[in-house]
Motif scaffolding. Structure first.
Motif, PDB file in Angstrom:
ATOM      1  N   LEU A 257      11.568   4.122  -3.665  1.00 57.18           N
ATOM      2  CA  LEU A 257      10.474   4.884  -3.058  1.00 57.18           C
ATOM      3  C   LEU A 257      11.017   5.909  -2.059  1.00 57.18           C
ATOM      4  CD1 LEU A 257       7.503   4.487  -3.686  1.00 57.18           C
ATOM      5  CD2 LEU A 257       7.272   3.175  -1.605  1.00 57.18           C
TER       6      LEU A 257
ATOM      7  N   PHE B   3      10.549   9.875  -2.128  1.00 58.66           N
ATOM      8  CA  PHE B   3       9.937  10.626  -1.032  1.00 58.66           C
ATOM      9  C   PHE B   3      10.832  11.777  -0.570  1.00 58.66           C
ATOM     10  CE2 PHE B   3       7.262   6.771   0.579  1.00 58.66           C
ATOM     11  CZ  PHE B   3       6.392   6.972  -0.475  1.00 58.66           C
ATOM     12  N   ASN B   4      12.139  11.636  -0.798  1.00 57.86           N
ATOM     13  CA  ASN B   4      13.061  12.681  -0.362  1.00 57.86           C
ATOM     14  C   ASN B   4      13.270  13.786  -1.395  1.00 57.86           C
ATOM     15  OD1 ASN B   4      13.604  11.725   2.227  1.00 57.86           O
ATOM     16  ND2 ASN B   4      15.029  10.208   1.427  1.00 57.86           N
TER      17      ASN B   4
ATOM     18  N   GLY C 182       5.355  10.696   1.017  1.00 59.05           N
ATOM     19  CA  GLY C 182       4.290   9.719   1.180  1.00 59.05           C
ATOM     20  C   GLY C 182       4.736   8.621   2.124  1.00 59.05           C
ATOM     21  N   ILE C 183       3.867   7.655   2.320  1.00 59.76           N
ATOM     22  CA  ILE C 183       4.261   6.485   3.107  1.00 59.76           C
ATOM     23  C   ILE C 183       3.847   5.223   2.354  1.00 59.76           C
ATOM     24  CG2 ILE C 183       4.181   7.604   5.379  1.00 59.76           C
ATOM     25  CD1 ILE C 183       1.555   6.067   5.868  1.00 59.76           C
ATOM     26  N   ALA C 184       4.564   4.155   2.624  1.00 59.14           N
ATOM     27  CA  ALA C 184       4.231   2.863   2.009  1.00 59.14           C
ATOM     28  C   ALA C 184       4.481   1.767   3.015  1.00 59.14           C
ATOM     29  CB  ALA C 184       5.080   2.649   0.771  1.00 59.14           C
ATOM     30  N   PHE C 185       3.680   0.729   2.934  1.00 57.73           N
ATOM     31  CA  PHE C 185       3.921  -0.423   3.790  1.00 57.73           C
ATOM     32  C   PHE C 185       3.495  -1.695   3.071  1.00 57.73           C
ATOM     33  CE2 PHE C 185      -0.516  -0.976   4.984  1.00 57.73           C
ATOM     34  CZ  PHE C 185      -1.024   0.316   4.908  1.00 57.73           C
ATOM     35  N   SER C 186       4.084  -2.793   3.497  1.00 56.63           N
ATOM     36  CA  SER C 186       3.782  -4.067   2.841  1.00 56.63           C
ATOM     37  C   SER C 186       3.187  -5.053   3.832  1.00 56.63           C
ATOM     38  CB  SER C 186       5.056  -4.639   2.226  1.00 56.63           C
ATOM     39  OG  SER C 186       5.994  -4.903   3.239  1.00 56.63           O
TER      40      SER C 186
ATOM     41  N   ILE D  15      -4.138   6.549  -3.164  1.00 52.86           N
ATOM     42  CA  ILE D  15      -3.691   5.306  -2.543  1.00 52.86           C
ATOM     43  C   ILE D  15      -3.435   4.295  -3.658  1.00 52.86           C
ATOM     44  CG2 ILE D  15      -4.304   3.494  -0.878  1.00 52.86           C
ATOM     45  CD1 ILE D  15      -6.565   6.037  -0.367  1.00 52.86           C
TER      46      ILE D  15
ATOM     47  N   LYS E 297      -5.432  12.718  -1.213  1.00 49.79           N
ATOM     48  CA  LYS E 297      -4.422  11.662  -1.312  1.00 49.79           C
ATOM     49  C   LYS E 297      -4.763  10.683  -2.422  1.00 49.79           C
ATOM     50  CE  LYS E 297      -1.902  12.796   2.163  1.00 49.79           C
ATOM     51  NZ  LYS E 297      -0.574  13.249   1.906  1.00 49.79           N
TER      52      LYS E 297
ATOM     53  N   ILE F 193       0.739   5.409  -0.073  1.00 53.43           N
ATOM     54  CA  ILE F 193      -0.147   6.576   0.037  1.00 53.43           C
ATOM     55  C   ILE F 193       0.658   7.821  -0.295  1.00 53.43           C
ATOM     56  CG2 ILE F 193      -1.714   7.848   1.554  1.00 53.43           C
ATOM     57  CD1 ILE F 193      -1.740   5.207   3.273  1.00 53.43           C
TER      58      ILE F 193
ATOM     59  N   THR G 113       0.868  -1.188   0.000  1.00 50.27           N
ATOM     60  CA  THR G 113       0.000   0.000   0.000  1.00 50.27           C
ATOM     61  C   THR G 113       0.898   1.229   0.000  1.00 50.27           C
ATOM     62  OG1 THR G 113      -1.560  -1.234   1.337  1.00 50.27           O
ATOM     63  CG2 THR G 113      -1.928   1.130   1.175  1.00 50.27           C
TER      64      THR G 113
ATOM     65  N   GLY H 105      -4.476   9.349   9.424  1.00 46.02           N
ATOM     66  CA  GLY H 105      -4.944   8.205   8.646  1.00 46.02           C
ATOM     67  C   GLY H 105      -5.377   8.641   7.263  1.00 46.02           C
ATOM     68  N   THR H 106      -5.854   7.690   6.495  1.00 48.17           N
ATOM     69  CA  THR H 106      -6.334   7.979   5.145  1.00 48.17           C
ATOM     70  C   THR H 106      -7.737   7.421   5.005  1.00 48.17           C
ATOM     71  OG1 THR H 106      -4.072   7.693   4.396  1.00 48.17           O
ATOM     72  CG2 THR H 106      -5.744   7.799   2.703  1.00 48.17           C
ATOM     73  N   ILE H 107      -8.604   8.225   4.397  1.00 50.75           N
ATOM     74  CA  ILE H 107     -10.007   7.816   4.248  1.00 50.75           C
ATOM     75  C   ILE H 107     -10.323   7.644   2.770  1.00 50.75           C
ATOM     76  CG2 ILE H 107     -12.397   8.461   4.713  1.00 50.75           C
ATOM     77  CD1 ILE H 107     -11.118  10.446   6.840  1.00 50.75           C
TER      78      ILE H 107
ATOM     79  N   GLY I  63      -6.404  12.542   3.352  1.00 54.63           N
ATOM     80  CA  GLY I  63      -5.573  12.317   4.535  1.00 54.63           C
ATOM     81  C   GLY I  63      -6.135  13.076   5.723  1.00 54.63           C
TER      82      GLY I  63
ATOM     83  N   VAL J 146       1.981  -5.614   9.438  1.00 54.47           N
ATOM     84  CA  VAL J 146       2.762  -4.889   8.425  1.00 54.47           C
ATOM     85  C   VAL J 146       4.187  -5.427   8.449  1.00 54.47           C
ATOM     86  CG1 VAL J 146       3.735  -2.619   7.888  1.00 54.47           C
ATOM     87  CG2 VAL J 146       1.333  -2.835   8.459  1.00 54.47           C
ATOM     88  N   ALA J 147       4.673  -5.832   7.293  1.00 51.64           N
ATOM     89  CA  ALA J 147       6.011  -6.421   7.225  1.00 51.64           C
ATOM     90  C   ALA J 147       7.091  -5.344   7.232  1.00 51.64           C
ATOM     91  CB  ALA J 147       6.132  -7.290   5.983  1.00 51.64           C
ATOM     92  N   ASP J 148       6.871  -4.274   6.504  1.00 51.09           N
ATOM     93  CA  ASP J 148       7.892  -3.231   6.388  1.00 51.09           C
ATOM     94  C   ASP J 148       7.227  -1.896   6.054  1.00 51.09           C
ATOM     95  OD1 ASP J 148      10.366  -2.162   6.441  1.00 51.09           O
ATOM     96  OD2 ASP J 148      11.165  -3.282   4.740  1.00 51.09           O
ATOM     97  N   VAL J 149       7.885  -0.812   6.434  1.00 52.27           N
ATOM     98  CA  VAL J 149       7.305   0.518   6.222  1.00 52.27           C
ATOM     99  C   VAL J 149       8.351   1.437   5.594  1.00 52.27           C
ATOM    100  CG1 VAL J 149       6.253   2.497   7.372  1.00 52.27           C
ATOM    101  CG2 VAL J 149       5.807   0.241   8.219  1.00 52.27           C
ATOM    102  N   VAL J 150       7.923   2.302   4.688  1.00 51.53           N
ATOM    103  CA  VAL J 150       8.787   3.357   4.132  1.00 51.53           C
ATOM    104  C   VAL J 150       8.106   4.692   4.381  1.00 51.53           C
ATOM    105  CG1 VAL J 150      10.123   4.069   2.121  1.00 51.53           C
ATOM    106  CG2 VAL J 150       9.142   1.794   2.175  1.00 51.53           C
ATOM    107  N   GLY J 151       8.889   5.700   4.780  1.00 53.78           N
ATOM    108  CA  GLY J 151       8.366   7.066   4.859  1.00 53.78           C
ATOM    109  C   GLY J 151       7.801   7.462   6.206  1.00 53.78           C
ATOM    110  N   ILE J 152       7.652   6.498   7.129  1.00 54.85           N
ATOM    111  CA  ILE J 152       7.046   6.840   8.417  1.00 54.85           C
ATOM    112  C   ILE J 152       8.055   7.554   9.318  1.00 54.85           C
ATOM    113  CG2 ILE J 152       7.509   4.745   9.790  1.00 54.85           C
ATOM    114  CD1 ILE J 152       4.030   6.106   9.585  1.00 54.85           C
TER     115      ILE J 152
ATOM    116  N   LYS K  24      11.550  -0.394  -2.266  1.00 51.75           N
ATOM    117  CA  LYS K  24      11.636   0.436  -1.063  1.00 51.75           C
ATOM    118  C   LYS K  24      12.702   1.522  -1.226  1.00 51.75           C
ATOM    119  CE  LYS K  24      12.620  -0.165   3.829  1.00 51.75           C
ATOM    120  NZ  LYS K  24      13.111  -1.082   4.846  1.00 51.75           N
TER     121      LYS K  24
END
Lengths: 137, 113
Positions: free
Chosen positions: A84, A88-89, A96-100, A67, A65, A25, A23, B31-33, A53, B94-100, A81
């Motif tokens: 991405l 983002f930088n 943004g943010i992304a997660f798997s 998604i 946003k 965003i 995902t 969050g995101t809606i 958001g 969640v396995a991994d996160v980018v940007g947080i 990753k």
């Protein structure tokens, strides 16, 4: 339900590649770039939704946003990753943010092959065995 | 495994702000809606010959694992099945996160201000 005795599960004869449900965003208008990044990683399924958001405006750039849901092979995730986080930088707009999330199951071998971009001519790592062979063959 | 969980909450249209305010009270940042269409209730599909689409809001919140249960509890209290929001909330690993990390840095108060 009748069971086929000759049926051999695909995972017993082939090496499976784990899949991830990713995902991403991002802000409005950024989804095309994210879809392109996914395509670079041989992603065959991308879904773009529009949303909004709720984080404070001081932290994120815009309220609108996009998604992007995609399904990637797990071995492609580190490269995705890295690309991405580079993106983002670039600027505040590109943030943004992304997660798997790991995928447990898919509906059928053909769907798995499509999602993991497995070539049709890929040979099995183990023969199907006596169970898998039909008398006519 | 990562230290984050993805909390998803499906509520009736218009109740997403309630969900977000409850989640923020429990410690979530944002969050995101996005919108969707419910398919569960077959009785309300047709009303005087006009099909009524049960519109739904889906709220997606990325939260640290330690506050996940608190967020779910607060969200259930504010917009759960016992309220008009008729919401269901669940969390996914969640396995991994980018940007947080960048988000967390930006949220932290700056020195001198």
């Amino acid at each position: 339900m009748s069971e086929n005795k000759n049926f051999v599960p695909y995972e017993e004869t082939h090496r499976l590649r784990p899949l991830l449900f990713v995902t991403t965003i991002v802000g409005e208008g950024q989804s095309d770039a994210i879809v392109n990044l996914n395509r670079e990683q041989e992603c065959s399924l991308c879904l773009v939704l529009r949303g909004k958001g709720t984080a404070p405006v001081e932290i994120v750039n815009s309220v609108k946003k996009e998604i992007v849901f995609s399904i990637l092979r797990a071995d492609r995730w580190p490269a995705y990753k890295m690309k991405l986080s580079q993106r983002f930088n670039v600027s505040k707009v590109a943030k943004g943010i992304a997660f798997s999330t790991p995928l447990d199951a898919v509906a059928g071998v053909s769907i798995y092959k499509m999602l993991s971009n497995t070539r049709l001519f890929e040979k099995p790592i183990a023969p199907a065995g006596k169970k898998g062979k039909k008398k006519d063959e | 495994m990562n230290n984050f969980e993805c909390v998803l909450c499906v509520v009736n249209h218009g109740y997403s702000d309630l969900v977000m305010s409850a989640a923020k009270r429990a410690g979530a940042t944002g969050g995101t809606i996005f919108s969707g269409r419910g398919t569960g209730n077959h009785d309300n599909e047709e009303f005087f010959g006009v099909t009524v689409t049960p519109e739904k809001d889906i709220v997606m919140i990325l939260v640290p694992k330690p506050i996940r249960d608190k967020v779910l509890e607060y969200v259930n209290e504010a917009a759960g099945m016992s309220t008009k929001g008729l919401g269901i909330a669940f969390s996914l690993p969640v396995a991994d996160v980018v940007g947080i990390g960048e988000l967390r840095d930006a949220a932290a108060p700056k020195e001198g201000k």
